[in-house]
Scaffold this active site. Structure first.
Site, PDB file in Angstrom:
ATOM      1  CB  ALA A  62      49.740  58.617  83.702  1.00 36.83           C
ATOM      2  CG  ASP A  89      54.003  66.594  75.827  1.00 38.70           C
ATOM      3  OD1 ASP A  89      52.869  67.028  75.559  1.00 38.70           O
ATOM      4  OD2 ASP A  89      54.313  65.408  75.719  1.00 38.70           O
ATOM      5  CG  HIS A 140      47.877  61.586  68.376  1.00 40.51           C
ATOM      6  ND1 HIS A 140      49.088  60.941  68.476  1.00 40.51           N
ATOM      7  CD2 HIS A 140      47.096  61.073  69.352  1.00 40.51           C
ATOM      8  CE1 HIS A 140      49.025  60.055  69.480  1.00 40.51           C
ATOM      9  NE2 HIS A 140      47.834  60.120  70.028  1.00 40.51           N
ATOM     10  CG  ASP A 143      52.464  67.342  69.214  1.00 36.27           C
ATOM     11  OD1 ASP A 143      52.043  66.312  68.645  1.00 36.27           O
ATOM     12  OD2 ASP A 143      53.122  67.315  70.275  1.00 36.27           O
ATOM     13  CG  LEU A 182      48.806  63.072  83.541  1.00 35.70           C
ATOM     14  CD1 LEU A 182      48.512  62.991  85.037  1.00 35.70           C
ATOM     15  CD2 LEU A 182      47.701  63.841  82.831  1.00 35.70           C
ATOM     16  CB  SER A 183      53.669  65.966  79.884  1.00 34.94           C
ATOM     17  OG  SER A 183      54.621  66.347  78.972  1.00 34.94           O
TER      18      SER A 183
END
Ligand code: GLA
Length: 412
Positions: free
Chosen positions: A143, A192, A56, A58, A145-146
């Protein structure tokens, strides 16, 4: 540890990509009977990512340390004789069909909003053909994982290559980010699309989100690998809670900035300023700010540890980060905590923490490449003992990044 592939296309991935090309031929039969139904079909892949440090940060201007994994989005396509674009997916039923000459389609609240968000930003020369496009992939959706940045980057790459637009990796990242923020409407951070768009094999990306500078840090694949354990928990409230954290940290910065001359984001605010002036913040906002400020320090320490080959030191920062996400940022859930606690007991695991936004999703673990074979089983046992079901745990070595996969590479 058996891993799912480190460079090129691993065996498991090759099989899935082969099936995707077969699905393409089934969904979009060749327009005329050809000897080879694959003629003219091209295939692209973009990975997902795990974030190892910098949780958290970015959207608070801090540094992050994500790494691509060799699961991701598959895009197979073939030119059409007209200027129509047909978007379909192996994962969902709804399809999008529109004319490149017509007005750009609006947001539909469907999976194809992501590729449409990318496409809308492109200027497509009039002599480029329409396309039949089939999306698919093997990333669990939602999930952490982008999967959304992965589909956007895969789209940008595929359209760039097929239409010869000469955009390049940095532009793909910008297109993906704008698609999510401006078209789909999620206030996501910048990590991401960078993590995926700039991925390199067996390297962790160091991205400083304040000035967007990047570096690649090698991960010694002979010594270490990354495993991902999926809690299977998907929380609807995640998006709302995520936006609330964005708000809370913005508020913290607003209130602390007058005491921190020169600070342009929460990452710049020294801990002493929070300690001296934090009483003006609501308790929850104060906890969020403490997480951010301490996580910035931990992430720099983790980088130093990695560069010194001190994997135990890196892992210790991951565990500390998880504790902070649980106690201060309050984005963990029991399922994540149980996996992290079980990992911390394993001698061959250096560290573990939730990856992505939290509220369910996955734990990323850093473990010895030659970890004792029972390691992941015991972690799964601990989870099962508590929740009466087994989590999926997979080992990854990393991924070379978004690329076209020549069909010839997929021969069985
Ligand atoms: C989500 C967001 C990212 C980042 C992480 C938390 O995955 O999409 O931009 O904020 O949460 O580190």
């Amino acid at each position: 540890m058996a891993r799912s592939g480190t460079a090129g296309v691993g065996l498991g991935l090759a099989g899935e990509l082969r099936r995707h090309v077969q699905s393409f031929s089934d969904v979009f039969p060749a327009p005329e009977v050809r000897a080879d139904e694959r003629a003219g079909v091209r295939l692209f892949f973009a990975p997902g990512r795990v974030n190892l440090m910098g949780a958290h940060l970015d959207y608070n201007g801090g540094p992050v340390m994500p790494m691509a994994i060799d699961r991701g989005t598959f895009v197979a396509l073939r030119a059409r004789a007209d200027r129509k674009l047909c978007l379909r997916s192996t994962l969902e039923g709804r399809e999008a069909m529109f004319d490149l000459e017509g007005t750009a389609p609006e947001r539909a609240g469907a999976w194809f909003d992501y590729p449409l968000g990318v496409l809308r930003q492109l200027r497509v020369p009039a002599d480029r053909p329409g396309l039949d496009v089939l999306f698919g992939g093997n990333l669990p959706i939602g999930a952490g994982l982008s999967s959304s940045a992965s589909i956007c980057i895969a789209t940008a790459l595929a359209l760039d290559q097929v239409w010869g637009l000469e955009l390049g990796a940095r532009r793909h990242v910008e297109l993906a980010l704008a698609a999510e923020r401006e078209f789909v409407g999620v206030q996501c951070g910048i990590m991401d699309p960078y993590a995926i768009g700039l991925a390199r094999p067996d390297q962790i990306l160091w991205l400083d989100c304040k000035d967007r500078s990047t570096a690649h840090l090698p991960l010694d694949a002979a010594r270490v690998c990354v495993a991902v354990a999926d809690t299977g928990v998907r929380r609807e409230l995640a998006r709302g809670e995520f936006n609330r954290r964005v708000q809370e940290t913005a508020t913290a910065f607003e209130l602390l900035a007058p005491h921190a001359p020169g600070a342009s984001c929460l990452r710049d605010v020294p801990l002493e300023v929070l300690e001296r002036f934090g009483a003006a913040l609501e308790p929850a906002v104060r906890r969020r700010a403490r997480h951010v400020i301490e996580e910035v320090r931990r992430t720099f320490e983790a980088r130093a540890a990695l560069q010194a080959g001190d994997l135990a030191g890196f892992g210790a920062r991951m565990l500390a980060a998880h504790g902070s996400l649980r106690e201060l940022y309050e984005v963990s859930v029991d399922e994540l905590d149980v996996l992290v606690e079980a990992s911390a007991k394993e001698p061959d695991v250096f560290g573990a923490r939730l990856t992505g936004a939290g509220f369910g999703g996955c734990v990323a673990m850093l473990l010895r490449a030659d970890a004792e074979p029972g390691t992941l089983e015991r972690i799964a046992d601990a989870f099962e003992a508590r929740f009466a079901r087994r989590p999926e745990i997979a080992v990854f070595g990393g991924d070379p990044g978004p690329r076209e996969i020549p069909l010839a590479d997929l021969q069985a």
